[in-house]
Scaffold this active site. Structure first.
Site, PDB file in Angstrom:
ATOM      1  N   LYS A  79     -39.010  -6.227  17.941  1.00 47.16           N
ATOM      2  CA  LYS A  79     -38.846  -5.515  19.211  1.00 47.16           C
ATOM      3  C   LYS A  79     -39.628  -4.203  19.232  1.00 47.16           C
ATOM      4  CE  LYS A  79     -34.738  -7.846  20.717  1.00 47.16           C
ATOM      5  NZ  LYS A  79     -34.569  -8.736  19.539  1.00 47.16           N
TER       6      LYS A  79
HETATM    7  C1  LIG Z   1     -34.503 -10.143  19.679  1.00 48.17           C
HETATM    8  C2  LIG Z   1     -34.790 -10.975  18.472  1.00 48.17           C
HETATM    9  C3  LIG Z   1     -35.095 -12.357  18.562  1.00 48.17           C
HETATM   10  C4  LIG Z   1     -35.108 -13.110  19.881  1.00 48.17           C
HETATM   11  O1  LIG Z   1     -36.179 -12.744  20.693  1.00 48.17           O
HETATM   12  P1  LIG Z   1     -36.157 -13.139  22.255  1.00 48.17           P
HETATM   13  O2  LIG Z   1     -37.339 -12.461  22.833  1.00 48.17           O
HETATM   14  O3  LIG Z   1     -34.856 -12.613  22.787  1.00 48.17           O
HETATM   15  O4  LIG Z   1     -36.229 -14.618  22.320  1.00 48.17           O
HETATM   16  C5  LIG Z   1     -35.386 -13.039  17.398  1.00 48.17           C
HETATM   17  N1  LIG Z   1     -35.344 -12.436  16.190  1.00 48.17           N
HETATM   18  C6  LIG Z   1     -35.058 -11.112  16.057  1.00 48.17           C
HETATM   19  C7  LIG Z   1     -34.999 -10.513  14.700  1.00 48.17           C
HETATM   20  C8  LIG Z   1     -34.770 -10.338  17.186  1.00 48.17           C
HETATM   21  O5  LIG Z   1     -34.472  -9.036  17.046  1.00 48.17           O
END
Ligand SMILES: *Cc1c(COP(=O)(O)O)cnc(C)c1O
Length: 469
Positions: A112
């Site tokens: 993120k």
């Molecule tokens: C948020 C997250 C996801 C999922 O990503 P999306 O964009 O919501 O599909 C997968 N793995 C980790 C470690 C995350 O923080």
């Protein structure tokens, strides 16, 4: 470049307004009216360029002139200088056809950061231009709060308040949030549960007078700019492996469908993509959709990959908009049905169209652990449980042997050390940038589970409120 809402009733907006609005006024999500196009030659010309240069080329058309190219380049370079790898998102090879795309070299060790480091700076830039300030409020169970805090720390025109349930996050999670001592960062340890935190955030947004006085805003996963920033690494990975002259598939461990929708965007822009494999854990609403054409909600079960433990994949609405022929009224109808009955379906033809691009796959807890163990044994490489869901999904996808498969590594293994140690006997170490986390000074405020107390706390500290007064 203009953006339209997936529900067709909100005003068409330019980039700056879409950035600051997040959700559309009709409850929909903003998508570009048309996708910018890159020719095979333009994609080939990206080979060998630094991450930030590819990022500028890929994202510039989405800005529609809102930010000058030189200014944007400075913002992008500044955002990705916070990553502690020169390649920003490096590729690591697992076997002759499988690569891992490491997205976890940012400040909080999860993917993120790639979007949020840029988003915080874009907010600041646009707010400064407008002479405005915002107050970000959010709730976290521990996992995502730190990425938002790192995105907003030290930003001139943003104050951030993140509530976590006191004593219910892991120590690493708490310290990643509370050791950020910037004046504009406010951590609240609430005497309550995560649901209480979320309810208080909702109540603050629903109090219109409070919301307007504080300039409340959010940096949630439906913000268009987050998708835009995530499109970039599909280009960097593909060209590093020989695109557009080589077939590439991506496997994406998925929760809210944001990351894999960004891959769909890259494909729509001209990047050749053989297949997008959607990896789900036991919360398999998406895998069931791609198997049946019906989206049907089920209770959330906790898993080893908590960032994917969700029941509704909010960004799926962006794909649905295309599957339904960009008919906002039809999207609204599906969403109304989902809310009322807990499910909606697409036609066989619409499902078949989705399956030309996507394949869904579910990996249970045992499969996740077995994959971490296997990859450690075969490659000496530690996978976090989210990435392991991706690797396991890639192994079962029926792809031609000449297709290179890129698995998106969404978290550093040290973020989930217990599962990794249980599977491999090895406890992953925190990288150097966080090695002193346990001795850093912390700052947080404890508050009772009362709306009045939290609102008073925010009002006394938010700079937007002080200026309004
Ligand atoms: C948020 C997250 C996801 C999922 O990503 P999306 O964009 O919501 O599909 C997968 N793995 C980790 C470690 C995350 O923080």
């Amino acid at each position: 470049m203009k953006y339209v809402s997936t529900r067709g009733q909100a005003p068409v907006l330019g980039f700056e307004d879409v950035l600051l609005a997040g959700l559309a006024r009709d409850g929909g999500l903003y998508v570009p009216q048309t996708w910018p196009q890159f020719s095979a030659d333009e994609i080939r010309a990206m080979r060998g360029l630094p991450y930030s240069e590819i990022a500028v080329r890929v994202m510039l058309p989405f800005l529609g002139g809102a930010i000058a190219e030189d200014e944007f380049r400075t913002i992008v370079e500044d955002a990705y200088a916070t990553f502690d790898h020169a390649a920003v998102t490096p590729l690591v090879q697992l076997d002759q056809r499988t690569w891992v795309l490491e997205l976890f070299h940012g400040p909080t060790l999860a993917f993120k950061d790639v979007a949020l480091q840029l988003l915080g700076r874009l907010f600041d830039h646009v707010l400064a231009k407008r002479g405005e300030r915002v107050t970000i409020v959010g709730a976290t169970s521990g996992d995502t709060g730190s990425a938002a805090i790192e995105a907003c720390r030290d930003r001139q025109n943003v104050d951030i308040f993140i509530m976590h349930p006191k004593g219910r996050t892991s120590e690493v999670q708490r310290r990643q949030m509370t050791s950020v001592l910037s004046d504009n960062v406010h951590n609240i340890a609430l005497h309550g549960t995560f649901d209480d935190c979320q309810d208080l955030v909702k109540a603050m947004f629903n109090d219109v007078a409070f919301r307007d006085r504080m300039g409340l805003s959010a940096v949630n996963s439906i913000n268009w700019a987050r998708i835009m920033a995530q499109i970039v690494y599909y280009f960097t990975a593909a060209v590093a492996l020989g695109a557009p002259d080589r077939k590439i598939a991506f496997t994406v461990p998925t929760g809210n469908f944001g990351n894999v929708y960004a891959a769909y965007g890259a494909r729509a822009m001209g990047l050749p993509v053989e297949k997008l494999i959607v990896g789900s854990n036991s919360n398999d609403i998406l895998a069931r959709f791609f198997a049946s054409g019906t989206m049907s909600a089920a209770p959330v079960v906790p898993t080893l990959s908590p960032s994917m433990d969700i029941q509704i994949s909010s960004n799926f609405e962006r794909l649905l908009f295309d599957l339904l022929g960009r008919d906002g009224a039809a999207v609204q109808e599906s969403m109304d049905r989902f809310r009322a009955e807990g499910k909606f379906a697409v036609t066989d033809a619409q499902l078949a169209e989705a399956l030309t691009v996507f394949a869904g796959h579910r990996v249970d807890e045992a499969g996740t652990m077995a994959t971490i163990e296997q990859v450690w044994g075969e490659c000496g490489y530690l996978l976090d449980p989210h990435t392991a869901v991706g690797v396991a999904s890639a192994e079962t996808a029926a792809l031609d042997p000449d297709v290179a498969v890129v698995v998106l590594a969404t978290a550093h293994p040290a973020k989930f050390p217990d599962a990794v140690e249980k599977a491999t006997g090895r406890r992953p170490e925190l990288p150097p940038r966080l090695s002193d986390l346990y001795v850093r000074e912390e700052r947080l405020s404890e508050l009772p589970n009362e709306l009045g107390a939290v609102q008073a706390f925010v009002a006394a500290r938010a700079r937007a409120a002080k200026e309004a007064a």
